[in-house]
Scaffold this active site. Structure first.
Site, PDB file in Angstrom:
ATOM      1  N   THR A   1      40.465  39.500  32.549  1.00  0.00           N
ATOM      2  CA  THR A   1      39.456  38.894  31.685  1.00  0.00           C
ATOM      3  C   THR A   1      39.505  39.453  30.271  1.00  0.00           C
ATOM      4  OG1 THR A   1      38.021  38.474  33.568  1.00  0.00           O
ATOM      5  CG2 THR A   1      36.960  38.557  31.428  1.00  0.00           C
TER       6      THR A   1
ATOM      7  N   THR B   1      39.402  42.989  36.396  1.00  0.00           N
ATOM      8  CA  THR B   1      38.483  43.879  37.112  1.00  0.00           C
ATOM      9  C   THR B   1      38.524  43.692  38.625  1.00  0.00           C
ATOM     10  OG1 THR B   1      36.673  42.305  36.827  1.00  0.00           O
ATOM     11  CG2 THR B   1      36.893  44.055  35.172  1.00  0.00           C
ATOM     12  N   ASP B   2      38.967  42.516  39.083  1.00  0.00           N
ATOM     13  CA  ASP B   2      38.861  42.240  40.522  1.00  0.00           C
ATOM     14  C   ASP B   2      39.586  43.283  41.374  1.00  0.00           C
ATOM     15  OD1 ASP B   2      37.393  40.083  39.816  1.00  0.00           O
ATOM     16  OD2 ASP B   2      38.848  38.557  40.433  1.00  0.00           O
TER      17      ASP B   2
ATOM     18  N   SER C   1      44.166  39.899  37.994  1.00  0.00           N
ATOM     19  CA  SER C   1      44.566  41.059  38.804  1.00  0.00           C
ATOM     20  C   SER C   1      44.772  40.713  40.268  1.00  0.00           C
ATOM     21  CB  SER C   1      43.568  42.209  38.651  1.00  0.00           C
ATOM     22  OG  SER C   1      42.308  41.886  39.167  1.00  0.00           O
TER      23      SER C   1
HETATM   24  N1  GLU Z   1      40.040  37.532  38.471  1.00  0.00           N
HETATM   25  C1  GLU Z   1      40.405  38.030  37.186  1.00  0.00           C
HETATM   26  C2  GLU Z   1      41.167  39.330  37.280  1.00  0.00           C
HETATM   27  O1  GLU Z   1      40.916  40.146  38.133  1.00  0.00           O
HETATM   28  C3  GLU Z   1      39.249  38.211  36.296  1.00  0.00           C
HETATM   29  C4  GLU Z   1      38.387  39.358  36.644  1.00  0.00           C
HETATM   30  C5  GLU Z   1      38.129  40.252  35.482  1.00  0.00           C
HETATM   31  O2  GLU Z   1      39.022  40.695  34.776  1.00  0.00           O
HETATM   32  O3  GLU Z   1      36.941  40.531  35.277  1.00  0.00           O
HETATM   33  O4  GLU Z   1      42.012  39.556  36.449  1.00  0.00           O
END
Ligand code: GLU
Length: 372
Positions: free
Chosen positions: A58, A137-138, A104
């Site tokens: 993100t 973040t995932d 991620s």
């Molecule tokens: N699903 C995406 C990832 O993990 C977006 C989650 C994020 O970065 O907050 O890259």
């Protein structure tokens, strides 16, 4: 949704401060020898040197409008991330390496090993002060935990992401990145293993987990607590460096792959056939996300025991609750309790232990050592 876009320029060094490095003749994905280079005559010698390893997420994403905070896509490179926070060039010389540009959920052992190999080389250089990894973040906690176990350095390794895309009102990426670089450049951050920075909090990669799928304040360890906090962009640590008991170190320097280790998430009306299917599809270890403190139903246990007796595949039992401890009393003799580790972290540890060629007894010792 995120698409898996690995940049063709992956592992090209992209220095922003002043340098212009020549591109490798034929850039290959995840070249293990493509560590960033610091050239002392072209940097501000009075500043620390921090390398940013960008992987996507993100923090590197754009939406259609400033109000859009879901359904955006990855599209920004490491230079874009730094351009959004020019202030960080006042606190450190910045070097960048685009390792990947993916959500991620797409991070795999190629990306993990590329990070490990490059960061290891980078931190071995006297002139490197610390490193930052930008990440979705995932699955961020898995990469951070992996790096915590394989990077052998007193220097800071800081993993950072954001919950809002770069185009959003009150995007959190720029300040999170500023804080991550500040931390990576800080003397106070040494000897603390890998850390996770988001929303002013400094968490230990070993314990911090993503608690909310949507909120900015998502990374923390409820039971073990945080390491520190940013006040006016200055990192304050609550304690002097503390060690996780029995924290192992694994070398992956010679690795080009990692063994398959699966997680089986238990629930009512569990499907016991998943255990055999996992092993038959190549799994070299299984982590069960048990209910409560590691409960697995009898039908699945029957298949697991049979599979264990015929294949000796190591089996670890963790907890599907966010917090908790799986005690040895609650698992079958042939299974290994994960202790405090959640399934995703137990999976990384089991994968590294299997990769190291450990016997099942040695794997058990590694897990047991974390809660003496
Ligand atoms: N699903 C995406 C990832 O993990 C977006 C989650 C994020 O970065 O907050 O890259």
């Amino acid at each position: 949704m995120f698409s898996k876009t690995i940049l063709s320029s992956a592992l090209l060094a992209l220095p922003f401060s002043i340098l212009a490095l020549p591109a490798p003749a034929s850039p290959a994905l995840f070249r293990r020898d493509a560590g960033p280079v610091l050239e002392q005559d072209s940097v501000n010698a009075s500043l620390p040197n921090v390398t940013i390893y960008a992987t996507g997420g993100t923090i590197a994403s754009k939406g259609e409008t400033s109000g859009q905070t879901v359904g955006y896509s990855v599209g920004l490179g490491v230079k874009d991330l730094v351009d959004a926070v020019p202030e960080i060039l006042n606190i450190s010389n910045i070097y960048g390496l685009q390792v990947a540009n993916v959500g991620s959920q797409e991070v795999d052992y190629n990306i993990l090993l590329a990070l490990a190999h490059n960061i290891t080389k980078d931190l071995a250089k006297e002139e490197t002060t610390g490193v930052v990894v930008t990440h979705g973040t995932d699955n961020l906690e898995e990469t951070a935990f992996f790096l915590d176990l394989v990077i052998n350095s007193t220097k800071p390794v800081v993993v950072v992401g954001s919950m809002r895309p770069a185009t959003a009102l009150s995007a959190d990426g720029p300040l999170n990145l500023y804080q991550a670089v500040t931390l990576a450049a800080s003397e106070k951050a040494k000897n603390r293993g890998a850390m996770i920075v988001l929303n002013d909090r400094i968490g230990a990669a070993f314990y911090a987990t993503k608690n909310s799928a949507n909120s900015l304040d998502t990374f923390y360890a409820t039971e073990q607590g945080q390491l520190g906090f940013f006040i006016n962009q200055v990192p304050y640590f609550y304690y002097t460096p503390a060690a996780v008991p029995g924290k192992p170190h694994f070398s992956v320097g010679a690795n080009t792959s990692l063994p398959q280790v699966d997680i089986i998430y238990t629930h009512e009306d569990n499907n016991p056939a998943l255990v055999k299917a996992s092993i038959e599809s190549g799994s070299k270890g299984i982590v069960f996300a048990g209910s409560g403190a590691g409960s697995v139903d009898d039908a699945m246990l029957a298949v697991a025991e049979k599979q264990f007796n015929s294949t000796h595949t190591p089996m670890v039992v963790s907890h599907r609750t966010v917090d908790g401890f799986v005690p040895v009393e609650d698992v079958q003799d042939y299974m290994i309790p994960s202790g405090f580790l959640n399934p995703q972290k137990a999976r990384v540890l089991l994968q590294l232990a299997v990769n190291a060629g450990y016997s099942n007894e040695k794997v058990r010792e590694v897990f047991d050592a974390l809660h003496p």
